[in-house]
Design a protein around this motif. Structure first.
Motif, PDB file in Angstrom:
ATOM      1  N   ASN A   1       0.780  -1.167  -0.086  1.00 31.42           N
ATOM      2  CA  ASN A   1      -0.029  -0.223   0.077  1.00 31.42           C
ATOM      3  C   ASN A   1       0.849   1.400   0.013  1.00 31.42           C
ATOM      4  O   ASN A   1       0.527   2.280  -0.731  1.00 31.42           O
ATOM      5  CB  ASN A   1      -0.735  -0.036   1.282  1.00 31.42           C
ATOM      6  CG  ASN A   1      -1.756  -1.101   1.179  1.00 31.42           C
ATOM      7  OD1 ASN A   1      -1.899  -1.907   0.398  1.00 31.42           O
ATOM      8  ND2 ASN A   1      -2.719  -1.182   2.472  1.00 31.42           N
ATOM      9  N   GLY A   2       1.793   1.296   0.894  1.00 34.89           N
ATOM     10  CA  GLY A   2       2.580   2.606   1.010  1.00 34.89           C
ATOM     11  C   GLY A   2       3.120   2.842  -0.307  1.00 34.89           C
ATOM     12  O   GLY A   2       3.082   3.939  -0.991  1.00 34.89           O
ATOM     13  N   PRO A   3       4.202   1.963  -1.001  1.00 37.32           N
ATOM     14  CA  PRO A   3       4.718   2.442  -2.231  1.00 37.32           C
ATOM     15  C   PRO A   3       3.874   2.301  -3.369  1.00 37.32           C
ATOM     16  O   PRO A   3       4.117   3.101  -4.304  1.00 37.32           O
ATOM     17  CB  PRO A   3       5.767   1.228  -2.408  1.00 37.32           C
ATOM     18  CG  PRO A   3       5.399  -0.047  -1.587  1.00 37.32           C
ATOM     19  CD  PRO A   3       4.674   0.664  -0.360  1.00 37.32           C
ATOM     20  N   PHE A   4       2.791   1.608  -3.437  1.00 37.21           N
ATOM     21  CA  PHE A   4       2.114   1.650  -4.694  1.00 37.21           C
ATOM     22  C   PHE A   4       0.560   2.351  -4.709  1.00 37.21           C
ATOM     23  O   PHE A   4      -0.207   2.565  -5.651  1.00 37.21           O
ATOM     24  CB  PHE A   4       1.808   0.113  -5.278  1.00 37.21           C
ATOM     25  CG  PHE A   4       3.038  -0.427  -5.488  1.00 37.21           C
ATOM     26  CD1 PHE A   4       3.825   0.023  -6.923  1.00 37.21           C
ATOM     27  CD2 PHE A   4       3.883  -1.421  -4.792  1.00 37.21           C
ATOM     28  CE1 PHE A   4       5.198  -0.635  -7.056  1.00 37.21           C
ATOM     29  CE2 PHE A   4       4.931  -2.012  -4.874  1.00 37.21           C
ATOM     30  CZ  PHE A   4       5.734  -1.577  -6.144  1.00 37.21           C
ATOM     31  N   ILE A   5       0.232   2.452  -3.440  1.00 38.82           N
ATOM     32  CA  ILE A   5      -0.981   3.306  -3.212  1.00 38.82           C
ATOM     33  C   ILE A   5      -0.866   4.898  -2.862  1.00 38.82           C
ATOM     34  O   ILE A   5      -1.370   5.667  -3.321  1.00 38.82           O
ATOM     35  CB  ILE A   5      -2.296   2.587  -2.563  1.00 38.82           C
ATOM     36  CG1 ILE A   5      -2.561   1.302  -3.343  1.00 38.82           C
ATOM     37  CG2 ILE A   5      -3.619   3.316  -2.323  1.00 38.82           C
ATOM     38  CD1 ILE A   5      -3.491   0.379  -2.789  1.00 38.82           C
ATOM     39  N   SER A   6      -0.190   4.930  -1.511  1.00 46.73           N
ATOM     40  CA  SER A   6       0.001   6.291  -1.116  1.00 46.73           C
ATOM     41  C   SER A   6       1.078   7.041  -1.847  1.00 46.73           C
ATOM     42  O   SER A   6       0.976   8.379  -1.764  1.00 46.73           O
ATOM     43  CB  SER A   6       0.419   6.021   0.296  1.00 46.73           C
ATOM     44  OG  SER A   6      -0.386   4.975   0.907  1.00 46.73           O
ATOM     45  N   SER A   7       1.998   6.043  -2.534  1.00 43.56           N
ATOM     46  CA  SER A   7       3.248   7.203  -3.196  1.00 43.56           C
ATOM     47  C   SER A   7       3.268   6.873  -4.492  1.00 43.56           C
ATOM     48  O   SER A   7       2.925   5.960  -5.102  1.00 43.56           O
ATOM     49  CB  SER A   7       4.482   6.300  -2.777  1.00 43.56           C
ATOM     50  OG  SER A   7       4.493   6.322  -1.342  1.00 43.56           O
ATOM     51  N   PRO A   8       3.328   8.161  -5.254  1.00 37.57           N
ATOM     52  CA  PRO A   8       3.398   8.100  -6.742  1.00 37.57           C
ATOM     53  C   PRO A   8       4.714   7.470  -7.183  1.00 37.57           C
ATOM     54  O   PRO A   8       5.814   7.213  -6.311  1.00 37.57           O
ATOM     55  CB  PRO A   8       3.631   9.590  -7.149  1.00 37.57           C
ATOM     56  CG  PRO A   8       3.563  10.483  -5.685  1.00 37.57           C
ATOM     57  CD  PRO A   8       3.664   9.736  -4.611  1.00 37.57           C
ATOM     58  N   ASP A   9       4.786   6.930  -8.421  1.00 38.95           N
ATOM     59  CA  ASP A   9       5.767   6.206  -8.995  1.00 38.95           C
ATOM     60  C   ASP A   9       7.188   7.086  -8.731  1.00 38.95           C
ATOM     61  O   ASP A   9       6.790   8.595  -9.076  1.00 38.95           O
ATOM     62  CB  ASP A   9       5.659   5.820 -10.137  1.00 38.95           C
ATOM     63  CG  ASP A   9       6.639   4.698 -10.880  1.00 38.95           C
ATOM     64  OD1 ASP A   9       7.492   4.386  -9.963  1.00 38.95           O
ATOM     65  OD2 ASP A   9       6.794   4.680 -12.017  1.00 38.95           O
ATOM     66  N   GLY A  10       8.220   6.512  -8.426  1.00 40.51           N
ATOM     67  CA  GLY A  10       9.651   7.523  -8.541  1.00 40.51           C
ATOM     68  C   GLY A  10       9.901   8.002  -7.226  1.00 40.51           C
ATOM     69  O   GLY A  10      10.983   8.553  -6.944  1.00 40.51           O
TER      70      GLY A  10
END
Lengths: 164, 164
Positions: free
Chosen positions: B74-83
């Motif tokens: 969830n953190g890297p792929f929902i809450s945070s944009p790519d990059g």
């Protein structure tokens, strides 16, 4: 409201919500900006506008609701890939076709009863429909909602300030 | 088969068809190719893989079917944009999460009765659900089907030999 009606309300709300989002994206572009491709070498925005207008207009005969209003769009925007047809209709004309096609569908959709939504679409025979009762109008609605969402995902890539 | 059961069958078939098409696209890329963005400056394929895995995994608690299996996505792929996140899980791990999340959902989906599909999802209160009965599990399924179709439209832009 019974569950059957509720499901149709849900399917129609999903359709309308995708139309609305797609309208907002088309409206965010000037006529000149419609000439941009959604990604390098891919369909231009104006092609997707004509494509969606033609596909939605085609729902009229597919769902047995009437004749197409913009059958002349099928050639350049359904049968032909982008870039192969020289003289495309103007942006103004395509925006009007897209809007009118959706308004016409809305009028018909709101008048269909639950029973009518579960009737067969016109590309399936009575015989096949007896074996495959999911090949009904409502299924076409679900599938076309996914279709507009698919292209919306592409259009959003060229919308200024958007990352997804 | 009654109309209620029939439309659940239709909604599930639409979901499965989109999952299948999306799987085929992810499978067409090598792990290295997953590093490509879907368009210049936009999300990378690997980000969309993690995003869809996380979103589908989140359907378990959202639909009241169980705990998330991959909550760390969830953190890297929902809450945070790519990059913006430095160390992402490996392609292998993300492919496995995406496949497993869909398999787990399939098992639950096939076991739900018609009545259960029309029950509320977990993000709506009993009170609001009484007024808005469309906020049910089935509506989440329709909406997540559109969501996967939206991203499929983007992934197809980088699939070799594809124009739309």
């Amino acid at each position: 409201m019974g569950k059957q009606d509720l499901f149709i309300t849900m399917a129609l709300a999903s359709w309308e919500s995708n139309i609305k989002r797609t309208n907002a994206v088309f409206d965010s572009f000037t006529d000149e900006e419609l000439q941009q491709p959604v990604a390098p070498g891919k369909n231009r925005i104006i092609y997707l506008l004509g494509h969606l207008a033609a596909e939605h207009d085609m729902l009229l005969p597919l769902l047995g609701l009437g004749e197409q209003q913009y059958a002349y769009l099928n050639g350049p925007f359904i049968s032909s890939p982008d870039g192969t047809v020289k003289d495309l209709p103007s942006a103004k004309e395509l925006r009007a076709a897209w809007t009118t096609a959706n308004e016409t569908l809305r009028k018909h959709f709101n008048a269909l009863s639950t029973e009518e939504w579960f009737m067969k679409h016109t590309r399936v025979s009575e015989e096949d429909f007896a074996k495959e009762p999911h090949r009904n109008r409502l299924n076409v609605l679900l599938s076309r909602t996914n279709h507009v969402s698919y292209h919306l995902g592409q259009l959003i890539l060229v919308k200024p300030g958007s990352k997804d």
